[in-house]
Scaffold this motif. Structure first.
Motif, PDB file in Angstrom:
ATOM      1  N   THR A 174     -46.884  67.323 104.917  1.00 45.64           N
ATOM      2  CA  THR A 174     -46.658  66.765 106.246  1.00 45.64           C
ATOM      3  C   THR A 174     -47.952  66.862 107.055  1.00 45.64           C
ATOM      4  OG1 THR A 174     -45.250  66.828 108.223  1.00 45.64           O
ATOM      5  CG2 THR A 174     -45.805  68.945 107.233  1.00 45.64           C
ATOM      6  N   ILE A 175     -48.055  66.001 108.037  1.00 47.09           N
ATOM      7  CA  ILE A 175     -49.217  66.018 108.922  1.00 47.09           C
ATOM      8  C   ILE A 175     -48.775  65.489 110.283  1.00 47.09           C
ATOM      9  CG2 ILE A 175     -50.009  63.703 108.286  1.00 47.09           C
ATOM     10  CD1 ILE A 175     -52.878  64.679 108.454  1.00 47.09           C
ATOM     11  N   GLY A 176     -49.380  66.000 111.340  1.00 48.37           N
ATOM     12  CA  GLY A 176     -49.073  65.529 112.683  1.00 48.37           C
ATOM     13  C   GLY A 176     -47.934  66.298 113.333  1.00 48.37           C
ATOM     14  N   GLU A 177     -47.745  66.042 114.623  1.00 47.17           N
ATOM     15  CA  GLU A 177     -46.695  66.718 115.383  1.00 47.17           C
ATOM     16  C   GLU A 177     -45.937  65.721 116.251  1.00 47.17           C
ATOM     17  OE1 GLU A 177     -48.428  69.845 117.682  1.00 47.17           O
ATOM     18  OE2 GLU A 177     -49.189  70.914 115.936  1.00 47.17           O
ATOM     19  N   GLY A 178     -44.709  66.101 116.602  1.00 50.13           N
ATOM     20  CA  GLY A 178     -43.908  65.272 117.500  1.00 50.13           C
ATOM     21  C   GLY A 178     -43.648  63.892 116.916  1.00 50.13           C
ATOM     22  N   ILE A 179     -43.746  62.860 117.764  1.00 47.74           N
ATOM     23  CA  ILE A 179     -43.456  61.498 117.287  1.00 47.74           C
ATOM     24  C   ILE A 179     -44.517  60.971 116.326  1.00 47.74           C
ATOM     25  CG2 ILE A 179     -42.101  60.864 119.319  1.00 47.74           C
ATOM     26  CD1 ILE A 179     -44.573  59.108 120.128  1.00 47.74           C
ATOM     27  N   ASP A 180     -45.674  61.640 116.263  1.00 48.16           N
ATOM     28  CA  ASP A 180     -46.736  61.196 115.361  1.00 48.16           C
ATOM     29  C   ASP A 180     -46.664  61.865 113.984  1.00 48.16           C
ATOM     30  OD1 ASP A 180     -47.930  59.433 117.225  1.00 48.16           O
ATOM     31  OD2 ASP A 180     -48.851  61.138 118.238  1.00 48.16           O
ATOM     32  N   ALA A 181     -45.694  62.758 113.791  1.00 48.13           N
ATOM     33  CA  ALA A 181     -45.563  63.465 112.511  1.00 48.13           C
ATOM     34  C   ALA A 181     -45.138  62.502 111.408  1.00 48.13           C
ATOM     35  CB  ALA A 181     -44.547  64.598 112.639  1.00 48.13           C
ATOM     36  N   VAL A 182     -45.680  62.727 110.208  1.00 51.73           N
ATOM     37  CA  VAL A 182     -45.282  61.968 109.020  1.00 51.73           C
ATOM     38  C   VAL A 182     -45.066  62.947 107.868  1.00 51.73           C
ATOM     39  CG1 VAL A 182     -46.454  59.843 109.746  1.00 51.73           C
ATOM     40  CG2 VAL A 182     -47.656  61.455 108.295  1.00 51.73           C
ATOM     41  N   TRP A 183     -44.158  62.583 106.961  1.00 49.16           N
ATOM     42  CA  TRP A 183     -43.792  63.438 105.843  1.00 49.16           C
ATOM     43  C   TRP A 183     -43.924  62.662 104.548  1.00 49.16           C
ATOM     44  CZ3 TRP A 183     -41.233  62.911 110.424  1.00 49.16           C
ATOM     45  CH2 TRP A 183     -41.106  64.056 111.222  1.00 49.16           C
ATOM     46  N   LEU A 184     -44.416  63.320 103.508  1.00 51.19           N
ATOM     47  CA  LEU A 184     -44.594  62.680 102.208  1.00 51.19           C
ATOM     48  C   LEU A 184     -43.690  63.346 101.173  1.00 51.19           C
ATOM     49  CD1 LEU A 184     -47.774  61.414 100.539  1.00 51.19           C
ATOM     50  CD2 LEU A 184     -46.336  63.004  99.260  1.00 51.19           C
ATOM     51  N   TYR A 185     -43.052  62.519 100.355  1.00 52.90           N
ATOM     52  CA  TYR A 185     -42.161  62.976  99.280  1.00 52.90           C
ATOM     53  C   TYR A 185     -42.561  62.246  98.004  1.00 52.90           C
ATOM     54  CZ  TYR A 185     -39.332  63.967 103.427  1.00 52.90           C
ATOM     55  OH  TYR A 185     -38.893  64.391 104.653  1.00 52.90           O
ATOM     56  N   ASN A 186     -42.689  62.998  96.902  1.00 52.82           N
ATOM     57  CA  ASN A 186     -42.967  62.301  95.639  1.00 52.82           C
ATOM     58  C   ASN A 186     -41.661  61.948  94.939  1.00 52.82           C
ATOM     59  OD1 ASN A 186     -42.114  64.459  93.933  1.00 52.82           O
ATOM     60  ND2 ASN A 186     -44.115  65.430  94.101  1.00 52.82           N
ATOM     61  N   SER A 187     -41.738  61.171  93.886  1.00 53.95           N
ATOM     62  CA  SER A 187     -40.538  60.669  93.214  1.00 53.95           C
ATOM     63  C   SER A 187     -39.691  61.804  92.646  1.00 53.95           C
ATOM     64  CB  SER A 187     -40.914  59.675  92.114  1.00 53.95           C
ATOM     65  OG  SER A 187     -41.838  60.252  91.221  1.00 53.95           O
ATOM     66  N   GLN A 188     -40.347  62.851  92.142  1.00 57.26           N
ATOM     67  CA  GLN A 188     -39.593  63.969  91.557  1.00 57.26           C
ATOM     68  C   GLN A 188     -38.808  64.713  92.640  1.00 57.26           C
ATOM     69  OE1 GLN A 188     -41.998  66.642  89.274  1.00 57.26           O
ATOM     70  NE2 GLN A 188     -40.244  67.804  88.530  1.00 57.26           N
ATOM     71  N   THR A 189     -39.421  64.905  93.792  1.00 59.17           N
ATOM     72  CA  THR A 189     -38.741  65.575  94.912  1.00 59.17           C
ATOM     73  C   THR A 189     -37.522  64.770  95.343  1.00 59.17           C
ATOM     74  OG1 THR A 189     -40.816  66.543  95.686  1.00 59.17           O
ATOM     75  CG2 THR A 189     -39.026  66.393  97.292  1.00 59.17           C
ATOM     76  N   ILE A 190     -37.667  63.456  95.397  1.00 62.41           N
ATOM     77  CA  ILE A 190     -36.558  62.601  95.823  1.00 62.41           C
ATOM     78  C   ILE A 190     -35.440  62.593  94.789  1.00 62.41           C
ATOM     79  CG2 ILE A 190     -35.927  60.166  96.193  1.00 62.41           C
ATOM     80  CD1 ILE A 190     -38.468  59.965  97.888  1.00 62.41           C
ATOM     81  N   ARG A 191     -35.783  62.579  93.518  1.00 63.27           N
ATOM     82  CA  ARG A 191     -34.748  62.562  92.474  1.00 63.27           C
ATOM     83  C   ARG A 191     -34.012  63.900  92.377  1.00 63.27           C
ATOM     84  NH1 ARG A 191     -38.620  59.712  88.643  1.00 63.27           N
ATOM     85  NH2 ARG A 191     -38.221  57.519  89.060  1.00 63.27           N
ATOM     86  N   ASN A 192     -34.747  64.988  92.611  1.00 61.09           N
ATOM     87  CA  ASN A 192     -34.141  66.331  92.511  1.00 61.09           C
ATOM     88  C   ASN A 192     -33.709  66.853  93.873  1.00 61.09           C
ATOM     89  OD1 ASN A 192     -34.810  66.215  89.803  1.00 61.09           O
ATOM     90  ND2 ASN A 192     -36.758  67.252  90.108  1.00 61.09           N
TER      91      ASN A 192
END
Length: 198
Positions: A174-192
């Motif tokens: 993740t990077i940023g705070e508040g409304i500017d925050a963004v989160w990254l998920y890889n395919s394995q994290t999403i499947r599991n």
């Protein structure tokens, strides 16, 4: 004299009627998202949000990304930024017809029509398996259902970046705070996925 006054009054009434109808027609594509189950309003990304998306992508991913899709692409600014950042292709998926036409016109006039594509489609019915990078500015109510859709469709080595709202699972970065925050998920994290308690 009375005829002239009546004529002006009639002209104003007609102007008011046609102006009101015209304004209503222009507003419909922007108002109707509020009537859907998962309302996804048009809110343009800020410069800081754009920077956070692509900085996070560069920090996390050593693999050269080939094709980004922006779900709910609005005016296309994430798609255009993606090709400026070196991605060979980017696609925007948007339900609002006016915004799709605007983004297509911008792609055409900037000479980017072949690498920046915009499709009018419902993201819930659209196949996401061919993209290695998926970006979305969602709303809270859509995150869990979208996570389930992605777990069935996401390709190996793909990543998903969410903005403003995160999925109800642990993210990879993740990077940023508040409304500017963004989160990254890889395919394995999403499947599991293991849904977090609220």
């Amino acid at each position: 004299m009375q005829e002239e006054k009546d004529s002006k009054t009639f002209g104003r009434i007609l102007l008011g009627i046609f102006g009101g109808v015209g304004l209503t027609v222009l507003c419909i594509p922007f108002v109707t998202p509020a009537l859907r189950r998962h309302a996804l309003p048009y809110v343009p990304a800020t410069r800081e949000q754009l920077d956070n998306i692509f900085n996070l992508l560069k920090q996390y991913s050593t693999k050269q990304r080939r094709h980004l899709v922006d779900l709910g692409s609005g005016d296309g600014r994430i798609v255009f930024e993606a090709v400026q950042q070196g991605l060979p292709r980017a696609t925007g998926i948007e339900l609002n017809r006016v915004l799709v036409y605007y983004a297509r016109l911008k792609a055409l006039t900037s000479g980017q029509r072949k690498i920046c594509q915009f499709k009018r489609a419902n993201l819930w019915k659209y196949d996401l398996s061919k993209y290695d990078t998926i970006v979305l500015f969602g709303v809270d109510t859509m995150m869990e259902p979208l996570l389930k859709k992605l777990s069935k469709e996401i390709a190996d080595e793909s990543v998903v970046i969410t903005c403003r709202y995160q999925f109800p699972i642990n993210c990879d970065r993740t990077i940023g705070e508040g409304i500017d925050a963004v989160w990254l998920y890889n395919s394995q994290t999403i499947r599991n996925q293991k849904i977090l308690e609220k």
